[in-house]
Scaffold this motif. Structure first.
Motif, PDB file in Angstrom:
ATOM      1  N   ILE A  90       0.823  -1.218   0.000  1.00  0.00           N
ATOM      2  CA  ILE A  90       0.000   0.000   0.000  1.00  0.00           C
ATOM      3  C   ILE A  90       0.854   1.265   0.000  1.00  0.00           C
ATOM      4  CG2 ILE A  90      -1.743   1.305   1.281  1.00  0.00           C
ATOM      5  CD1 ILE A  90      -2.795  -1.354   2.346  1.00  0.00           C
ATOM      6  N   ASN A  91       1.817   1.329   0.890  1.00  0.00           N
ATOM      7  CA  ASN A  91       2.609   2.550   1.034  1.00  0.00           C
ATOM      8  C   ASN A  91       3.437   2.864  -0.208  1.00  0.00           C
ATOM      9  OD1 ASN A  91       3.473   4.702   2.982  1.00  0.00           O
ATOM     10  ND2 ASN A  91       5.479   3.811   2.563  1.00  0.00           N
ATOM     11  N   SER A  92       3.823   1.831  -0.956  1.00  0.00           N
ATOM     12  CA  SER A  92       4.697   2.058  -2.114  1.00  0.00           C
ATOM     13  C   SER A  92       3.935   2.428  -3.374  1.00  0.00           C
ATOM     14  CB  SER A  92       5.535   0.801  -2.386  1.00  0.00           C
ATOM     15  OG  SER A  92       4.702  -0.270  -2.794  1.00  0.00           O
ATOM     16  N   GLN A  93       2.619   2.220  -3.393  1.00  0.00           N
ATOM     17  CA  GLN A  93       1.828   2.506  -4.587  1.00  0.00           C
ATOM     18  C   GLN A  93       0.737   3.528  -4.244  1.00  0.00           C
ATOM     19  OE1 GLN A  93       2.727   1.495  -7.474  1.00  0.00           O
ATOM     20  NE2 GLN A  93       4.259   0.002  -6.799  1.00  0.00           N
ATOM     21  N   VAL A 157      -5.126  -5.908  -6.409  1.00  0.00           N
ATOM     22  CA  VAL A 157      -5.347  -4.572  -6.960  1.00  0.00           C
ATOM     23  C   VAL A 157      -4.022  -3.884  -7.281  1.00  0.00           C
ATOM     24  CG1 VAL A 157      -6.165  -2.248  -6.353  1.00  0.00           C
ATOM     25  CG2 VAL A 157      -7.602  -4.235  -5.881  1.00  0.00           C
ATOM     26  N   SER A 158      -2.995  -4.169  -6.484  1.00  0.00           N
ATOM     27  CA  SER A 158      -1.702  -3.499  -6.665  1.00  0.00           C
ATOM     28  C   SER A 158      -0.869  -4.088  -7.803  1.00  0.00           C
ATOM     29  CB  SER A 158      -0.882  -3.583  -5.367  1.00  0.00           C
ATOM     30  OG  SER A 158      -0.422  -4.915  -5.147  1.00  0.00           O
ATOM     31  N   LEU A 159      -1.160  -5.314  -8.216  1.00  0.00           N
ATOM     32  CA  LEU A 159      -0.326  -5.991  -9.210  1.00  0.00           C
ATOM     33  C   LEU A 159      -0.156  -5.204 -10.515  1.00  0.00           C
ATOM     34  CD1 LEU A 159      -1.401  -9.738  -8.781  1.00  0.00           C
ATOM     35  CD2 LEU A 159       0.795  -8.706  -8.194  1.00  0.00           C
ATOM     36  N   PRO A 160      -1.222  -4.638 -11.096  1.00  0.00           N
ATOM     37  CA  PRO A 160      -1.020  -3.878 -12.343  1.00  0.00           C
ATOM     38  C   PRO A 160      -0.063  -2.697 -12.185  1.00  0.00           C
ATOM     39  CG  PRO A 160      -3.354  -4.348 -12.013  1.00  0.00           C
ATOM     40  CD  PRO A 160      -2.653  -4.725 -10.748  1.00  0.00           C
ATOM     41  N   TYR A 161      -0.053  -2.079 -11.002  1.00  0.00           N
ATOM     42  CA  TYR A 161       0.822  -0.934 -10.783  1.00  0.00           C
ATOM     43  C   TYR A 161       2.272  -1.381 -10.606  1.00  0.00           C
ATOM     44  CZ  TYR A 161      -3.719   1.205 -10.002  1.00  0.00           C
ATOM     45  OH  TYR A 161      -5.018   1.619 -10.156  1.00  0.00           O
ATOM     46  N   PHE A 162       2.474  -2.513  -9.933  1.00  0.00           N
ATOM     47  CA  PHE A 162       3.830  -3.049  -9.827  1.00  0.00           C
ATOM     48  C   PHE A 162       4.349  -3.473 -11.195  1.00  0.00           C
ATOM     49  CE2 PHE A 162       2.776  -3.595  -5.286  1.00  0.00           C
ATOM     50  CZ  PHE A 162       3.952  -3.130  -4.715  1.00  0.00           C
ATOM     51  N   GLU A 163       3.440  -3.983 -12.031  1.00  0.00           N
ATOM     52  CA  GLU A 163       3.846  -4.373 -13.379  1.00  0.00           C
ATOM     53  C   GLU A 163       4.184  -3.161 -14.235  1.00  0.00           C
ATOM     54  OE1 GLU A 163       0.504  -6.607 -14.685  1.00  0.00           O
ATOM     55  OE2 GLU A 163       1.034  -8.417 -13.555  1.00  0.00           O
ATOM     56  N   SER A 164       3.400  -2.098 -14.095  1.00  0.00           N
ATOM     57  CA  SER A 164       3.607  -0.902 -14.918  1.00  0.00           C
ATOM     58  C   SER A 164       4.848  -0.120 -14.511  1.00  0.00           C
ATOM     59  CB  SER A 164       2.376   0.011 -14.832  1.00  0.00           C
ATOM     60  OG  SER A 164       1.222  -0.633 -15.298  1.00  0.00           O
ATOM     61  N   PHE A 165       5.018   0.069 -13.199  1.00  0.00           N
ATOM     62  CA  PHE A 165       6.102   0.917 -12.705  1.00  0.00           C
ATOM     63  C   PHE A 165       7.387   0.146 -12.410  1.00  0.00           C
ATOM     64  CE2 PHE A 165       2.245   3.228 -10.915  1.00  0.00           C
ATOM     65  CZ  PHE A 165       2.122   4.037 -12.034  1.00  0.00           C
ATOM     66  N   GLY A 166       7.287  -1.182 -12.334  1.00  0.00           N
ATOM     67  CA  GLY A 166       8.480  -1.980 -12.046  1.00  0.00           C
ATOM     68  C   GLY A 166       9.016  -1.803 -10.641  1.00  0.00           C
ATOM     69  N   THR A 167       8.163  -1.396  -9.710  1.00  0.00           N
ATOM     70  CA  THR A 167       8.583  -1.178  -8.323  1.00  0.00           C
ATOM     71  C   THR A 167       9.107  -2.472  -7.713  1.00  0.00           C
ATOM     72  OG1 THR A 167       6.794   0.441  -8.156  1.00  0.00           O
ATOM     73  CG2 THR A 167       7.881  -0.207  -6.110  1.00  0.00           C
ATOM     74  N   TYR A 168      10.294  -2.401  -7.123  1.00  0.00           N
ATOM     75  CA  TYR A 168      10.957  -3.518  -6.440  1.00  0.00           C
ATOM     76  C   TYR A 168      11.438  -4.623  -7.389  1.00  0.00           C
ATOM     77  CZ  TYR A 168       8.859  -1.428  -2.262  1.00  0.00           C
ATOM     78  OH  TYR A 168       8.484  -0.560  -1.271  1.00  0.00           O
ATOM     79  N   SER A 169      11.145  -4.521  -8.661  1.00  0.00           N
ATOM     80  CA  SER A 169      11.670  -5.501  -9.611  1.00  0.00           C
ATOM     81  C   SER A 169      13.139  -5.187  -9.864  1.00  0.00           C
ATOM     82  CB  SER A 169      10.887  -5.472 -10.928  1.00  0.00           C
ATOM     83  OG  SER A 169       9.558  -5.904 -10.722  1.00  0.00           O
ATOM     84  N   ILE A 170      13.958  -6.209  -9.882  1.00  0.00           N
ATOM     85  CA  ILE A 170      15.408  -6.026  -9.991  1.00  0.00           C
ATOM     86  C   ILE A 170      15.939  -6.845 -11.174  1.00  0.00           C
ATOM     87  CG2 ILE A 170      17.635  -6.346  -8.837  1.00  0.00           C
ATOM     88  CD1 ILE A 170      16.155  -6.174  -6.176  1.00  0.00           C
ATOM     89  N   LYS A 171      16.766  -6.214 -11.977  1.00  0.00           N
ATOM     90  CA  LYS A 171      17.427  -6.920 -13.068  1.00  0.00           C
ATOM     91  C   LYS A 171      18.899  -6.551 -13.046  1.00  0.00           C
ATOM     92  CE  LYS A 171      17.144  -7.999 -17.973  1.00  0.00           C
ATOM     93  NZ  LYS A 171      16.412  -7.768 -19.267  1.00  0.00           N
TER      94      LYS A 171
END
Length: 222
Positions: A90-93, A157-171
């Motif tokens: 919640i806090n990150s999105q 509900v948060s999944l689309p936003y994590f997918e769009s913004f790449g929050t916390y995803s690491i490459k």
């Protein structure tokens, strides 16, 4: 000891004040503004909610040091669930913060905690009221699964936003060729959430039986 009991009482009092303020604020805002109040729940009470949840980490230390006789693993699961959903999801999105599910989740959390910390405070003083004891060990059985469903819905509900913004995803670049796609992590955590729910519900029934099913509850009048 008296010192430790006093410390635990002060801790429970602080949590009771925090959660009571949040719960009362939510009710008053809803009565005053109706559905319009739901969208900005996080902006109104989010800071106090985060402080209360961070403070709850002390409960794990209380159990580890032996001043609280509660079982460690169930309490650890309950606290980490809230920390992950509140701070990571919640806090990150910011887009999720305005969803109605946040209001529902906060309402369930604070209703449970107001009852629990009220019971704990009185228990520190050796006061056990049967209606409050019954409420404390009974209310959590239907409300905890509802809160888990609310957590799961908030994650979905948060999944689309994590997918769009790449929050916390690491490459990581070559030569490591290693990547973490955070939406997958959240989807796996949903499974952990429901497995943990089964274990915690079993523990809640055990606690209820221990406090209400053996006739150990006594009403103490002042």
């Amino acid at each position: 000891s008296f010192t430790m009991n006093t410390y635990l009482f002060v801790y429970d009092l602080m949590q009771f004040c925090g959660h009571s303020w949040i719960f009362t604020n939510m009710i008053i805002r809803f009565m005053s503004f109706g559905k319009d109040s739901l969208a900005d729940t996080f902006y109104s009470i989010g800071l106090v909610m985060r402080l209360c949840q961070l403070l709850s980490i002390l409960e794990i230390l209380h159990i580890l040091t032996g001043i609280d006789k509660s079982r460690l693993f169930p309490r650890f699961l309950q606290i980490t669930e809230r920390i992950i959903v509140l701070f990571v999801v919640i806090n990150s999105q910011e887009e999720v913060q305005g969803k109605y599910i946040v209001c529902v989740l906060f309402f369930l959390w604070n209703l449970l905690d107001v009852v629990r910390y009220t019971y704990n405070m009185l228990a520190r003083m050796g006061i056990h009221y049967l209606p409050l004891t019954w409420l404390n060990f009974s209310l959590c059985i239907p409300l905890y699964p509802l809160s888990v469903l609310a957590k799961a819905f908030a994650i979905c509900v948060s999944l689309p936003y994590f997918e769009s913004f790449g929050t916390y995803s690491i490459k990581l670049p070559f030569p490591f060729a290693f990547s973490i796609y955070f939406p997958y992590v959240l989807k796996m955590y949903l499974l952990v959430l429901f497995i943990g729910m089964c274990f915690i519900i079993q523990n809640l029934f055990s606690e209820r039986k221990a406090h209400l099913g053996t006739g150990n509850v006594k009403r103490k009048r002042s």
